[in-house]
Design an enzyme around this catalytic site. Structure first.
Site, PDB file in Angstrom:
ATOM      1  N   CYS A 138       0.828  -1.215   0.000  1.00 56.01           N
ATOM      2  CA  CYS A 138       0.000   0.000   0.000  1.00 56.01           C
ATOM      3  C   CYS A 138       0.862   1.265   0.000  1.00 56.01           C
ATOM      4  O   CYS A 138       0.413   2.329  -0.424  1.00 56.01           O
ATOM      5  CB  CYS A 138      -0.939   0.004   1.204  1.00 56.01           C
ATOM      6  SG  CYS A 138      -0.089  -0.124   2.795  1.00 56.01           S
ATOM      7  N   GLU A 202       8.295  -0.625  11.827  1.00 59.30           N
ATOM      8  CA  GLU A 202       7.091  -1.486  11.775  1.00 59.30           C
ATOM      9  C   GLU A 202       7.435  -2.833  11.136  1.00 59.30           C
ATOM     10  O   GLU A 202       8.305  -2.928  10.269  1.00 59.30           O
ATOM     11  CB  GLU A 202       5.953  -0.772  11.037  1.00 59.30           C
ATOM     12  CG  GLU A 202       6.272  -0.374   9.604  1.00 59.30           C
ATOM     13  CD  GLU A 202       5.803  -1.399   8.597  1.00 59.30           C
ATOM     14  OE1 GLU A 202       5.190  -2.398   9.010  1.00 59.30           O
ATOM     15  OE2 GLU A 202       6.068  -1.214   7.400  1.00 59.30           O
ATOM     16  N   GLY A 279     -16.513   4.075  19.221  1.00 57.86           N
ATOM     17  CA  GLY A 279     -16.204   4.566  17.877  1.00 57.86           C
ATOM     18  C   GLY A 279     -15.438   3.505  17.092  1.00 57.86           C
ATOM     19  O   GLY A 279     -14.398   3.036  17.547  1.00 57.86           O
ATOM     20  N   GLY A 281     -14.490   3.984  13.809  1.00 56.57           N
ATOM     21  CA  GLY A 281     -13.900   4.618  12.633  1.00 56.57           C
ATOM     22  C   GLY A 281     -12.432   4.237  12.506  1.00 56.57           C
ATOM     23  O   GLY A 281     -11.976   3.240  13.087  1.00 56.57           O
TER      24      GLY A 281
END
Length: 541
Positions: A138, A202, A279, A281
């Site tokens: 990505c 990461e 939430g 999102g």
């Protein structure tokens, strides 16, 4: 950049023809340059004869000047052939990443994993590309190739990328980056170590590099150089993470929120603390993922609709995610030990009066309910912190955690660069050691030709009535002599690349053997490969 020797010679000859006298220029051209229907002369001797003819009426000084020019041409062609023979193919990366390219362009360039073998095949079908690999994620689209010519290889790959994505070459050139050999190697090692990621250190990118090797196994074109490069990159990624622990410590708001919550909870309660996320999102989803990464297997998620929660549940199938509507939000808070809030609400969801009468949490989790508010504007009013049994943390509190961890990771990145430097040297040494392989093959073939020729002479002198046993004995004797004579030179041509001094000596031995036995040919290995690929492409078409 490798250019065909014959082509270079032809251009030099054409230039030298301009030295002919102007009065005989047209005649010179007709005599020196062959018709397109006739076979092109390949030897300099024929050119020399033509050149002498074109100046037949010139003065003696002009003839001497032309002879000197021919001599210079001979030297140039000899040095060019020597240069091509010693040149080796280049590792090149043509890349577009999150650092240089907008997402709209990366989306068009992205190649699904299932299509990587097809892409490798198409890339290796290009005239100047010998090996290839695709790293498409990505955040990046990078093509690694072994190019027989840097300039032509880059041009061909860029045109291929334009054709497959529909993006004009000029636009690709504005955003792409190009790295060669040692720089390309170091870049992939940095990528694998997580030093080129948005989140320093990461771990997902290392898994993606591993997948390149897994998919490439058995694919024609994922050759020794590229395969060796990616396998070494995996080793580097593992070593950097093991020796520097660069992946430790949160460097994003959502990961810092989870880390802060676990810091404030007693360690013994990490496995059974009741987690609530309000939430679902983007921020809420990241919090859920980080909780799962830290070992949480059960949580409650409050959201306006169940659709998003169902998508997260589908993605994280091994985790128990319980959906609750907004109407049950306060009741859910009363049953939770840690509350993460990450909604887009412009007004606070919780004020002091909403929280003060909620049931207390057990001493097993520290006796205080934790509110970790990662929303801007805040979802939890500052007045809530006045309640003795509640602790409220907001984004400003998390920034300190992130900043401290980023500083720590930057220190570790410097340690990682030292490791990458060591590993890059080892890889380059290994690749340099491969240069001796053609010499080993040529030397064996040279010795075998001599052995067979001398064996036939010997057997011819012995007559036709010799027995098979005698014939075999003489054959074995000749093989034994050749093998013993070659043993020493072969030992001095083999090197594993671990010792740079030994590698230098090995390459010196290789060049010495090439000179002694005339193993270097006028047409280089690279040029032979290019010609073979061009002929193959013509036959396919």
């Amino acid at each position: 950049m490798a250019v065909a020797t014959s082509f270079s010679g032809a251009k030099l000859e054409a230039l030298l023809l301009k030295c002919c006298s102007s009065s005989s220029a047209n005649a010179a051209y007709s005599l020196c340059v062959p018709s397109s229907k006739t076979a092109k002369p390949t030897k300099t001797a024929s050119f020399r004869r033509a050149l002498v003819r074109c100046d037949a009426s010139a003065s003696p000084n002009a003839i001497l000047d032309n002879a000197a020019a021919v001599s210079a041409l001979e030297q140039l062609k000899t040095s060019a052939a020597d240069r091509y023979t010693k040149e080796k193919s280049s590792i090149v990366v043509i890349g577009l990443s999150v650092h240089t390219t907008p997402v709209e362009m990366r989306e068009k360039l992205a190649i699904p994993e299932a299509e990587w073998p097809r892409a490798i095949g198409e890339l290796c079908g290009l005239n100047h590309i010998e090996e290839a690999a695709v790293l498409s994620t990505c955040n990046r689209m990078e093509i690694y190739v072994v190019a027989l010519s840097q300039h032509r290889g880059v041009k061909e790959v860029t045109e291929w990328m334009s054709k497959t994505s529909g993006i004009p070459v000029s636009e690709l050139c504005q955003h792409r980056f190009l790295l060669y050999n040692k720089d390309a190697t170091q870049h992939l090692f940095e990528v694998s170590a997580g030093l080129d990621s948005l989140v320093l250190g990461e771990g997902q990118i290392l898994a993606q590099v591993k997948q390149v090797v897994k998919v490439g196994q058995g694919v024609n074109g994922f050759g020794r150089n590229i395969s060796g490069l990616f396998k070494h990159a995996i080793t580097v990624g593992k070593r950097v993470r093991a020796e520097t622990n660069i992946a430790a410590g949160a460097v994003s708001v959502s990961s810092a929120a989870v880390e802060l919550a676990l810091m404030k909870l007693p360690e013994t309660s990490h496995g059974n603390a009741r987690m609530l996320v309000i939430g679902a999102g983007k921020m809420g989803k990241l919090v859920i993922k980080h909780l799962v990464a830290k070992g949480c297997t059960k949580m409650v998620v409050v959201n306006r609709s169940e659709e998003r929660v169902a998508e997260i549940r589908e993605e994280l199938k091994d985790v128990e995610i319980i959906y609750k509507p907004l109407s049950e939000m306060l009741a859910c808070v009363g049953e939770a030990d840690v509350v993460f809030t990450g909604t887009a609400s412009e007004s606070p969801l919780f004020l002091k009066d909403d929280v003060k009468d909620l049931p207390s949490v057990s001493q097993g989790v520290g006796g205080c309910r934790l509110f970790i508010d990662i929303s801007v504007p805040r979802n939890v009013g500052s007045c809530v912190s006045d309640i003795e049994s509640v602790r409220v943390y907001n984004v400003d509190d998390l920034k300190e955690v992130v900043a401290a961890n980023k500083e720590d990771r930057l220190r570790k990145a410097m340690e990682a660069q030292a490791i990458i430097g060591e590993e890059s040297q080892q890889f380059e040494a290994w690749r340099d050691s491969l240069e001796t392989v053609p010499t080993i093959k040529k030397l064996r073939a040279y010795a075998e030709r001599i052995r067979v020729a001398e064996l036939e002479k010997c057997l011819g002198k012995m007559g036709d009535d010799i027995s098979k046993k005698t014939r075999r004995a003489v054959d074995d004797l000749s093989r034994g002599i050749v093998n013993k004579l070659l043993h020493g030179p072969m030992q001095h041509l083999r090197c594993d690349g671990s010792d740079s001094r030994t590698l230098t000596e090995t390459l010196e031995n290789m060049h010495a053997l090439n000179r002694m036995f005339s193993l270097e040919t006028e047409i280089s290995v690279l040029e032979q490969k290019i010609r073979a690929k061009v002929e193959q492409n013509h036959s396919d078409n």
